[in-house]
Design a protein around this motif. Structure first.
Motif, PDB file in Angstrom:
ATOM      1  N   UNK A  46     -26.151  -9.901  12.386  1.00 31.74           N
ATOM      2  CA  UNK A  46     -25.029  -9.275  13.092  1.00 31.74           C
ATOM      3  C   UNK A  46     -24.060 -10.297  13.679  1.00 31.74           C
ATOM      4  N   UNK A  47     -22.781  -9.939  13.672  1.00 31.53           N
ATOM      5  CA  UNK A  47     -21.734 -10.682  14.378  1.00 31.53           C
ATOM      6  C   UNK A  47     -21.313  -9.781  15.539  1.00 31.53           C
ATOM      7  N   UNK A  48     -21.375 -10.298  16.737  1.00 31.57           N
ATOM      8  CA  UNK A  48     -21.100  -9.496  17.933  1.00 31.57           C
ATOM      9  C   UNK A  48     -19.682  -9.748  18.437  1.00 31.57           C
ATOM     10  N   UNK A  49     -18.907  -8.653  18.609  1.00 32.60           N
ATOM     11  CA  UNK A  49     -17.555  -8.799  19.177  1.00 32.60           C
ATOM     12  C   UNK A  49     -17.684  -8.982  20.689  1.00 32.60           C
ATOM     13  N   UNK A  50     -17.033 -10.021  21.232  1.00 29.15           N
ATOM     14  CA  UNK A  50     -17.173 -10.317  22.672  1.00 29.15           C
ATOM     15  C   UNK A  50     -16.099  -9.645  23.514  1.00 29.15           C
ATOM     16  N   UNK A  51     -15.042  -9.218  22.887  1.00 33.24           N
ATOM     17  CA  UNK A  51     -13.952  -8.545  23.605  1.00 33.24           C
ATOM     18  C   UNK A  51     -13.434  -7.422  22.727  1.00 33.24           C
ATOM     19  N   UNK A  52     -12.954  -6.377  23.321  1.00 35.78           N
ATOM     20  CA  UNK A  52     -12.259  -5.343  22.555  1.00 35.78           C
ATOM     21  C   UNK A  52     -13.157  -4.569  21.612  1.00 35.78           C
ATOM     22  N   UNK A  53     -12.591  -4.169  20.486  1.00 31.29           N
ATOM     23  CA  UNK A  53     -13.235  -3.240  19.551  1.00 31.29           C
ATOM     24  C   UNK A  53     -14.552  -3.790  18.986  1.00 31.29           C
ATOM     25  N   UNK A  54     -15.648  -3.089  19.195  1.00 36.64           N
ATOM     26  CA  UNK A  54     -16.930  -3.574  18.665  1.00 36.64           C
ATOM     27  C   UNK A  54     -17.198  -3.078  17.255  1.00 36.64           C
ATOM     28  N   UNK A 250     -14.806 -18.234  27.708  1.00 38.00           N
ATOM     29  CA  UNK A 250     -13.842 -19.074  26.984  1.00 38.00           C
ATOM     30  C   UNK A 250     -12.988 -18.258  26.011  1.00 38.00           C
ATOM     31  N   UNK A 251     -13.149 -16.928  26.008  1.00 40.99           N
ATOM     32  CA  UNK A 251     -12.347 -16.028  25.169  1.00 40.99           C
ATOM     33  C   UNK A 251     -12.644 -16.163  23.679  1.00 40.99           C
ATOM     34  N   UNK A 252     -13.845 -16.651  23.355  1.00 46.86           N
ATOM     35  CA  UNK A 252     -14.282 -16.655  21.955  1.00 46.86           C
ATOM     36  C   UNK A 252     -14.345 -15.197  21.480  1.00 46.86           C
ATOM     37  N   UNK A 253     -13.933 -14.939  20.235  1.00 49.98           N
ATOM     38  CA  UNK A 253     -13.822 -13.547  19.781  1.00 49.98           C
ATOM     39  C   UNK A 253     -15.157 -12.926  19.373  1.00 49.98           C
TER      40      UNK A 253
END
Ligand code: C2E
Ligand code: MG
Ligand code: MG
Ligand code: MG
Length: 277
Positions: A46-54, A250-253
């Motif tokens: 899995x790649x996890x979204x850290x902000x916004x749309x998951x 750090x706002x990594x996506x």
């Protein structure tokens, strides 16, 4: 017995491998058999979204379920497959497995985006984009559901041919990502010309964030650089909660790593996704 010894020897990858040696031919036969006998396995991390749309996203990683040796990791056969050119067949196999899964998930209204790794051999194969298009058509899936991961060194092997193929793939609708970013020798000026959508920070820097400020600074600068170039940035090798939180700050996506989930067989991956709600 002799054949078995040759195989176990060949599986310990030797960069000085003689392409005509009995050992090499034996491993090549084994790999061909692996495809014919369905011994390759698609794993998804899995790649996890850290902000916004998951949105649901994952990276496809191959494994070899060998009848005697058990589950073999890609480091034991991908370099060899690259050297012999066999990797092109392996890539098409992975791509088709992913396309089949994407079609099934779309039918269930659970769309998924999957990253597939390409090797130098794939990138320099003039037939690549045609072959991928045929697989997409066969399964009725869109190129935009795929991200193709390419390392800097694969690009720098033959930059002109790589650039031409990347332009074609991008025009076809594939998202493109630079894998293991920071470990190669590509120039930023050059990368800027390529139709790339994503940078994937190499796990060595991400794993080092805890121990030293140097790696943390490299990660922070890479995130800024990616965003200044209008690219999405992904951290791979996220092994602790502390590093995950720091990346979020750090706002990594997006993040990928053992702390979130290991690469999983497809059914386990789908169960993992379902549990996330
Ligand atoms: P990669 O594309 O950079 O894939 C990331 C690797 O890091 C994977 O190793 C993954 O299991 C591992 N990883 C993920 N999270 C963590 C973590 O938190 N800590 C640590 N220590 N490692 C983590 P894997 O699956 O063994 O694959 C190794 C490499 O083999 C890949 O590196 C890629 O270059 C190649 N590879 C794997 N599958 C394929 C494939 O289908 N085609 C091609 N051409 N290459 C592949
Ligand atoms: Mg990758
Ligand atoms: Mg990587
Ligand atoms: Mg790697």
């Amino acid at each position: 017995y002799a054949a078995k010894r040759q195989l176990s020897g060949a599986l310990r990858y030797d960069p000085a491998l003689d392409l005509a040696s009995a050992q090499t031919l034996s491993l090549l036969t084994e790999l061909r058999r692996a495809v014919e006998h369905n011994e390759l396995r698609l794993y998804l991390q899995p790649k996890l979204a850290l902000h916004g749309q998951p949105g649901l996203a994952a990276e496809a990683l191959v494994r070899w379920q060998h009848p005697q040796r058990g589950l073999v990791a890609p480091m034991h056969f991908i370099p060899f497959a690259e050297q012999t050119g066999f990797v092109r067949q392996l890539t098409l196999w992975i791509f088709e497995e992913v396309a089949r899964l994407l079609a099934a998930q779309e039918a269930r209204h659970l769309p998924l985006r999957v990253s597939v790794n390409l090797s130098t051999r794939d990138l320099l194969d003039p037939e690549l984009s045609t072959r991928l298009a045929a697989i997409l058509a066969r399964h009725g899936v869109q190129a935009s559901a795929f991200c193709l991961e390419i390392t800097e060194s694969a690009i720098m092997d033959d930059p002109q041919r790589a650039e031409a193929m990347l332009n074609r793939l991008s025009q076809q609708g594939f998202k493109l990502s630079i894998d293991d970013f920071g470990t190669g020798y590509s120039s930023l000026a050059y990368l800027r010309r390529l139709p790339v959508d994503e940078l994937k920070i190499d796990k060595s820097f991400v794993m080092g964030m805890q121990a030293g400020e140097d790696d943390a600074m490299i990660v922070r600068s890479t995130i800024e650089l990616a965003h200044n170039l209008g690219l999405t940035v992904v951290a791979e090798g996220v092994e602790t909660a502390a590093i995950l939180e720091r990346l979020r700050t750090l706002a990594c996506d997006e993040a990928q790593g053992y702390h979130i989930a290991r690469p999983l067989p497809v059914d386990d991956f789908l169960a993992w996704q379902a549990r996330q709600g």
